[in-house]
Design an enzyme around this catalytic site. Structure first.
Site, PDB file in Angstrom:
ATOM      1  N   SER A 134       0.830  -1.195   0.000  1.00 41.50           N
ATOM      2  CA  SER A 134       0.000   0.000   0.000  1.00 41.50           C
ATOM      3  C   SER A 134       0.870   1.252   0.000  1.00 41.50           C
ATOM      4  CB  SER A 134      -0.902   0.000   1.242  1.00 41.50           C
ATOM      5  OG  SER A 134      -1.681   1.164   1.288  1.00 41.50           O
ATOM      6  N   GLY A 135       0.570   2.161  -0.930  1.00 43.54           N
ATOM      7  CA  GLY A 135       1.331   3.402  -1.040  1.00 43.54           C
ATOM      8  C   GLY A 135       2.481   3.337  -1.999  1.00 43.54           C
ATOM      9  N   THR A 139      -2.176   2.264  -7.948  1.00 46.52           N
ATOM     10  CA  THR A 139      -3.329   2.942  -8.546  1.00 46.52           C
ATOM     11  C   THR A 139      -2.891   3.952  -9.598  1.00 46.52           C
ATOM     12  OG1 THR A 139      -4.558   2.664  -6.477  1.00 46.52           O
ATOM     13  CG2 THR A 139      -5.371   4.317  -8.020  1.00 46.52           C
ATOM     14  N   ASN A 186      -0.373   5.615   2.943  1.00 48.25           N
ATOM     15  CA  ASN A 186      -0.722   6.137   1.634  1.00 48.25           C
ATOM     16  C   ASN A 186      -1.930   7.034   1.775  1.00 48.25           C
ATOM     17  OD1 ASN A 186      -1.023   6.619  -1.059  1.00 48.25           O
ATOM     18  ND2 ASN A 186      -1.617   4.551  -1.623  1.00 48.25           N
ATOM     19  N   SER A 189      -4.955   5.081  -0.684  1.00 45.78           N
ATOM     20  CA  SER A 189      -4.753   3.638  -0.674  1.00 45.78           C
ATOM     21  C   SER A 189      -6.007   2.924  -1.180  1.00 45.78           C
ATOM     22  CB  SER A 189      -4.420   3.166   0.748  1.00 45.78           C
ATOM     23  OG  SER A 189      -4.316   1.766   0.796  1.00 45.78           O
ATOM     24  N   SER A 190      -5.799   2.003  -2.124  1.00 48.57           N
ATOM     25  CA  SER A 190      -6.925   1.208  -2.626  1.00 48.57           C
ATOM     26  C   SER A 190      -7.323   0.188  -1.561  1.00 48.57           C
ATOM     27  CB  SER A 190      -6.523   0.486  -3.912  1.00 48.57           C
ATOM     28  OG  SER A 190      -6.270   1.399  -4.941  1.00 48.57           O
ATOM     29  N   GLY A 417      -1.873  -4.298  -2.113  1.00 52.27           N
ATOM     30  CA  GLY A 417      -0.575  -4.940  -1.979  1.00 52.27           C
ATOM     31  C   GLY A 417      -0.465  -5.743  -0.708  1.00 52.27           C
ATOM     32  N   GLU A 419       0.309  -6.775   2.909  1.00 54.14           N
ATOM     33  CA  GLU A 419       0.153  -5.973   4.112  1.00 54.14           C
ATOM     34  C   GLU A 419       0.664  -6.737   5.339  1.00 54.14           C
ATOM     35  OE1 GLU A 419      -3.666  -3.149   2.948  1.00 54.14           O
ATOM     36  OE2 GLU A 419      -3.870  -4.672   4.505  1.00 54.14           O
TER      37      GLU A 419
END
Length: 1273
Positions: A134-135, A139, A186, A189-190, A417, A419
């Site tokens: 993440s981050g 995206t 992030n 973040s998605s 992603g 984690e």
């Protein structure tokens, strides 16, 4: 490194090889003007060492150079820069359109172009898998790929296709608002997975439809967030910038008014503009085609969720939960279109039904405590948001469906992603499971692609060992023979479905079986560890079974079914959901079942496509640009498996490309394939590849040739080829630059020469212009010295050569510590005042720079001579310069503020006018005062006056002055209005152009026409002939002339013709003077001299009058030794000969012969002052009787020169020769002597500047400005 050698070629070979190949697609090589110097390597397969540290070091170098993209073969590595680098512009997009991946630097556009090209060229479905934590920028990468494909594939003239393109791009802001949130790692973040599949027309390959698949929304974020994190973006956009109609209808207030948006204490995010994003969200809804009613329903559900979060509970008398504020539940009921009491009961009570076998049992209403009631409330909110998000995705798919479908597609996977948190639960297990599946397909497809390529190209390849994470995937998803974690979760729910805590205990007991059978699993009492490819993750068992149920309570579904809003009871919660809950024979699908089914469907879809990969890396946790955390990046490099990826790619060969592309790139390196930048090979591409490798001396062990590709084994070999190619361009560029510089230099030199010639012809050179400017400052105000008014006088400035690299001047400035360019330098005297005694003249060195005037003194320190700065006077601090009206060399320099250490100066300089001129140029505010008395501050505030008078005093040097007791005595000088004459020009000599043009014809002419010419006597070959000691009472010697350059002889006209000139008679070559020796004729033809007209005989003149003795003009000196005059500008001396000494300067004296026909400098130590000889004042004596045969003498050649001496018989002989040149008369001889004297005065280097500079008068005007001429031509 291999060296390419080019052999000599014949013209025939060149013509044959320059013929263009008949069948070849090789284009002419072009140099990339925009190519940057590469930092690190652009492909990690080219690293010399394959280690995690080497990969990290390379990524770090490129990241700090703002280069965020790197390849591993076809895999793109992207490092999030956390700022806009300006690399996604339309111009950048055009640079990658239609270009091969290896022709341009690594970029996400290159991956998109490769996908679209393969789709069009080979008809293979394409997909790109974007992974990372993440981050890391997943995206953003997905957005840029969509942007690129939408731009390059759409014809703007087709409205339907343009509409599909706009809708595809509009899905980004819409799904980001509802599916992304700010986390600690992030800001965008998605929190869900998304697979966008764009379908293309099979012929035009333009987008005609699209479809989005949603994966595992993190619905837990709706009801709770970690501190400093936020809920989904849409809640903050809606509450901050809610349209007025929604504020009244749904009671929307600020985000701080709702528990779900304010509990984490993070409402605003730096760099996130909620207002702008909300406008883009509304615009995206309109582009996709959401009606106003659909938009109203969406925002109604958002308001409903926010108000549900504000339902709070208190404990009643029985310890059960009760509603704190029933107005809130009533407003929530209004938004749901249900009765408030029904809503209230469904939240604080639980309906339990019992059964006895096949018979229906009793129904009980069980009250809930506060914790249980809060969980029911949150479940309602999560269920509404999850179903709303899924409906939005389905609605978007409905709009993207298009009018037709196709099996040609490009898929873009943007998924969460890997984690690893401090507390990991069921959500992290599902996310990491999907990443394990993606890593598995990545390894399989990468290895499979490598193997298939080697087999197809018939290349020998040795497989290597690698970690296959299938064992970890089986640990999570397997059902048999050993059930996995998901199966254990489902079994636990079946066993204890009514009690969540009991279900968690059953799940923990089942996990005990994994520890002994799987080395990638560890059981830790209420926790368990899975050893993922990205690292070990510890998961907490508590609450995991409850999250796995993923089903709303039956009470809530029954409550929602009573809603009068069809959007709720028909679309979000259709009746089928309640029917499935009441059907006891059908097992409900759990969250683990859904994620497993979705992941396997995703893998199956990706396996049918040609995959591309983007591995994203997050460089830091601070989200700051140019912050690179090595430990964090190293961790990501390990769990992304980059080292294994490089090893697989490097298993056989580090670089491979097709024969055609290899030849296109490197054909310049072989003389048989490239000539002058053109491709000249006529054979096949594979033969050209062999020839190139052979010419570069690449050993066969470093490469293999397949059927269509060449494989390079080590990166060093590729680097060597690229280096040789760069040097080829460098050498060609250097050759062109050298030719161009030579051409431009010749043009500049020609222009400078013409400009200098014209400028000097009209205005003189810059030194003469400076002289004229300086003279204008004193014009009509000050008498001038004769030497200052010479035509050859020029203001050269640096007479001590301080600006040279070595020499005396450089020694002076180095010793004095002067580091500035010198404008003027000269030795002189300074008048120093002493206590109790008169002022004294002391020698000093004066150096002027652009800022200061330095007075340098010679000081003895420890019996060693040293140079020290005595005074430093700023040019801007000078108030005026005082000079007298006479021809003296004194100048006073007065300061604005004199001090004890820096008083006014009273100095004596030979070139005082030039010093004043430079000071005036540097500081125009300086006043020049010319008067009979000069005042200066001898001490601060005490002015001292110096008086100047005309006259002579005993002991005063010639042309000098005398200072005594504040009075300067000086002889009379030239008038104050005197001007410098034009600079004397050297006489032009004859140029034999036959040396340069028509040499052959000139040689033939020389051989056929040989004309005898008279030859000069022996004395003409010596520049300074010896002389004989004169006898007593002898007449003054004739002028002694130095040898002059060859000149064309013109006929000498008589001064006072007595009789008419008779016609010129042609001279016969046979009539010669018998006494002159005949020399061999010259090899080159010489122009015939003009014959001198003959004169008739004259009668003898009357005897001369008696001799009158007059006082000499200058002091007389006798030469004690012979001096050969070897120094330029000097005069030779003959022992015991008497000379005039006009001026003494140091060790040199300006010496003249007694008849003043020859003048120059000579060492004063060779001379001794003596009494003047008797000089006749009467007219010149009559010449001797003319000789008869001289009337028919051969004309004097232009290469001869007349030489005189001061001896007895030889002097008379020379007098006869001069007399013959002048026509045999006394008047002519005297006129010639005066004329020669005048020429000598003009041409001799008579100034001290010329003596010091040792410059030739004839060549100085063409050389002294060649280096520093700065004309703009």
């Amino acid at each position: 490194m291999a060296i390419v050698k080019r052999g000599a070629r014949t013209r025939k070979q060149q013509l044959q090889q320059q013929e263009p190949p008949s069948k070849s697609g090789i284009k002419k090589a072009e140099f990339d003007l925009h190519k940057k110097k590469e930092v690190g390597v652009s492909d990690l397969t080219l690293l010399s060492q394959i280690t995690d540290d080497a990969i990290n070091n390379n990524l770090s170098k490129r990241f700090m150079n703002d280069t965020i993209y790197t390849y591993i073969g076809h895999v793109l590595i992207s490092v999030n820069p956390f700022r806009d680098l300006g690399i996604y512009t339309v111009d950048t997009l055009r640079k990658y359109q239609g270009r091969n991946r290896l022709e341009v630097p690594p970029h996400v556009f290159a991956i998109a172009e490769s996908m679209y090209y393969n789709l069009k060229s080979y008809g293979e479905n394409q997909c790109v898998i974007i992974s990372g934590e993440s981050g890391a920028g997943k995206t953003e990468a997905a957005k840029q790929i969509m942007q690129y494909i939408a731009n390059v594939s759409v014809d703007n003239g087709n409205e339907d296709i343009t509409k599909i393109k706009d809708m595809v791009l509009a899905t980004n802001p819409l799904l980001e608002s509802f599916g992304c949130a700010k986390t600690l790692r992030n800001n965008n973040s998605s929190r869900h997975g998304k697979y966008l599949e764009i379908q293309f027309h099979p012929l035009s390959f333009q987008p005609i439809a699209a479809h989005i698949t949603n994966y595992l929304l993190e619905k837990q974020r709706v009801v709770s967030q970690i501190t400093n994190e936020r809920n989904f973006h849409i809640f903050y956009q809606f509450t901050k910038h809610c349209p007025p109609q929604y504020q009244q209808m749904y009671g929307i207030q600020g985000p701080e008014s709702y528990i779900y948006t304010s509990a984490a204490k993070c409402i605003d995010v730096e760099g996130v503009n909620d207002s702008k994003d909300f406008d883009e969200t509304l615009k995206a809804m309109q582009v996709i085609g959401l009606s106003q009613a659909e938009q109203d329903n969406i925002f109604r559900m958002l308001a409903l969720i926010l108000w549900i979060g504000n339902i709070s509970f208190v404990e009643d008398e029985s310890g059960n939960a009760a509603i704190r504020d029933e107005s809130v539940t009533n407003f929530v009921g209004y938004l749901l279109d249900v009765e408030g009491e029904i809503l209230k009961t469904s939240v604080i009570e639980k309906v339990v039904q019992t059964s006895h076998g096949m018979k229906r049992g009793s129904t009980y209403h069980v009250p809930l405590n506060i914790v249980q009631a809060t969980a029911v409330r949150d479940a309602l909110a999560k269920g509404i948001y999850n179903n709303l998000f899924e409906w939005i995705v389905e609605r978007v798919n409905l709009s993207l469906k298009g009018t037709s479908s196709s099996n040609k597609s490009v898929g873009i996977l943007d998924i969460y992603g890997f984690e690893i948190f401090d507390h990991n639960s069921f959500e992290q297990l599902c996310i990491n499971y999907v990443n394990e599946k993606l890593q598995q397909i990545f390894i399989q497809l990468t290895l499979k692609a490598e193997q298939e390529e080697y087999v197809q190209e018939q290349i020998k390849w040795t497989p290597i060992d690698y970690f296959n994470n299938k064992v970890v995937c089986d640990l999570i998803e397997a059902t048999r023979p050993q059930p996995g974690i998901f199966a254990a979760l489902n079994d636990s729910i079946k066993t204890a479905h009514a009690d969540s805590q009991a279900a968690d205990q059953v799940f923990a007991q089942r996990l005990n079986m994994f520890g002994s059978t799987n080395k990638h699993f560890e059981d830790r009492r209420g926790k368990f560890i899975i050893k993922h490819y990205a690292g070990d993750v510890t998961y907490e068992i508590l609450g995991m079974t409850d999250k796995n149920k993923d089903a709303m309570l039956r009470d809530l579904l029954e409550m929602l079914s009573t809603s009068k809003n069809p959007f709720i009871n028909q679309i979000l919660f259709p009746p089928e959901l309640l029917a499935n809950q009441t059907d006891s024979k059908k097992r409900l699908e759990t969250s683990s079942d859904k994620i497993k089914r979705s992941a396997n469907a995703l893998v199956e879809a990706l396996s049918k496509c040609q995959p591309s990969y983007i591995r994203t890396i997050k460089p830091n946790q601070t989200k700051l640009p140019r912050d690179y955390d090595n430990q964090q990046v190293l961790h990501q490099i390990k769990y992304l498996g980059l080292k294994e990826n490089v090893r697989i790619r490097r298993a056989g060969f580090a670089y491979r490309t097709t024969f055609e592309k290899f030849v296109q790139r490197f054909y310049l390196l072989s003389p048989k394939t490239g000539y002058a930048g053109d491709y000249i090979w006529n054979g096949d591409d594979i033969l050209a590849v062999k020839e190139i490798l052979k010419s570069c001396f690449i050993p066969t062990s470093e490469y293999q040739l397949g059927t269509t590709k060449v494989f390079i084994k080590t990166p060093e070999t590729l680097f060597a080829l690229e280096d040789m190619r760069d040097k080829y361009w460098h050498n060609m560029a250097a050759r062109i630059q050298r030719a161009w510089r030579r051409y431009v230099k010749r043009k500049e030199d020609a222009a400078i020469t013409m400009q200098r010639a014209w400028r000097e012809k009209t205005h003189g050179n810059k030194y003469e212009q400076l002289r004229d400017y300086g003279n204008s400052l004193l014009h009509n105000n000050k008498q001038r010295r004769r030497m200052s008014m010479l035509g050859s006088r020029a203001f050269m400035g640096d007479y001590l050569n301080c600006n040279d690299l070595d020499g005396y001047g450089r020694f002076v400035v180095n010793q004095a510590g002067i580091n500035e360019p010198v404008v003027f330098s000269l030795k002189g005297d300074i008048l120093k005042a002493a206590f109790g005694r008169s002022s004294k003249r002391l020698p000093r060195i004066f150096i002027l720079t652009s800022r200061s005037l330095y007075v340098v003194a010679e000081v003895l320190v420890n019996k060693r001579l040293q140079l020290q700065i005595e005074h430093t006077i700023p040019v801007n601090g000078i108030k005026y310069c005082g000079l007298s009206t006479l021809q003296d060399d004194w100048v006073a320099i007065s300061l604005h503020t004199a001090s004890v250490t820096t008083p006014d100066l009273f100095i004596n300089l030979d070139f005082k006018t030039e010093l004043v001129t430079h000071l005036k140029k540097l500081n125009s505010a300086i006043t020049i005062m010319v008067s009979d008395n000069i005042e200066y501050q001898k001490k601060p505030g005490k002015y001292h006056s110096i008086k100047f008078q005309m006259g002579t005093v005993p002991g005063m040097p010639p042309h000098g002055d005398s200072y005594k007791s504040g009075t300067v005595t000086v002889p009379q000088g030239l008038p104050a209005n005197s001007k410098n004459p034009k600079r004397p020009r050297p006489k032009a000599g004859n140029v034999d152009y036959s040396k340069y043009y028509n040499r052959g014809a000139a040689m033939k002419t020389t051989k056929s026409h040989v004309t005898p010419t008279p030859v000069a006597s022996h004395h003409a070959q010596n520049p300074y002939p010896t002389a004989v000691k004169p006898q007593r009472k002898a007449p003054p010697p004739e002028p002694v002339r130095q040898q002059q350059p060859p000149q064309r002889v013109q006929p000498v006209q008589p001064v006072q013709p007595v009789q008419p000139v008779q016609p010129v008679q042609p001279v016969q070559p046979v009539q010669r003077v018998q006494s002159q020796p005949v020399q061999p004729a010259q090899s080159r033809p010489v122009k015939k001299a003009v014959p001198i007209p003959t004169k008739p005989k004259k009668a003898a003149p009357p005897p001369p009058p008696p001799v009158e003795v007059s006082k000499p003009k200058f002091p007389t000196y006798v030469a004690m030794f012979d001096y050969d005059g070897s120094v330029q500008g000097s005069i030779p001396l003959v022992k015991d000969t008497v000379y005039y000494v006009a001026q003494i300067n140091g060790k040199w004296g300006l010496t003249k012969t007694l008849d003043e026909t020859c003048e120059g400098w000579s060492p004063i130590d060779y001379l001794k002052e003596c009494a003047p000889p008797a000089v006749p004042v009467a007219k010149a004596p009559p010449p001797p009787a003319p000789i008869q045969h001289q009337q028919h003498q051969q004309p004097i050649s232009n290469t001869s020169s007349v030489t005189s001496s001061v001896g007895g018989s030889q002097a008379s002989t020379n007098q006869t020769s001069v007399g013959s040149n002048g026509g045999g008369s006394l008047g002519n001889g005297l006129a010639n002597a005066l004329k020669h004297k005048k020429q000598e005065e003009v041409s001799l280097a008579g100034s001290l500047a010329d003596a010091l500079k040792k410059r030739q008068v004839a060549t100085r005007d063409s050389d002294d400005e060649a280096d520093d001429d700065d004309d703009d031509w």
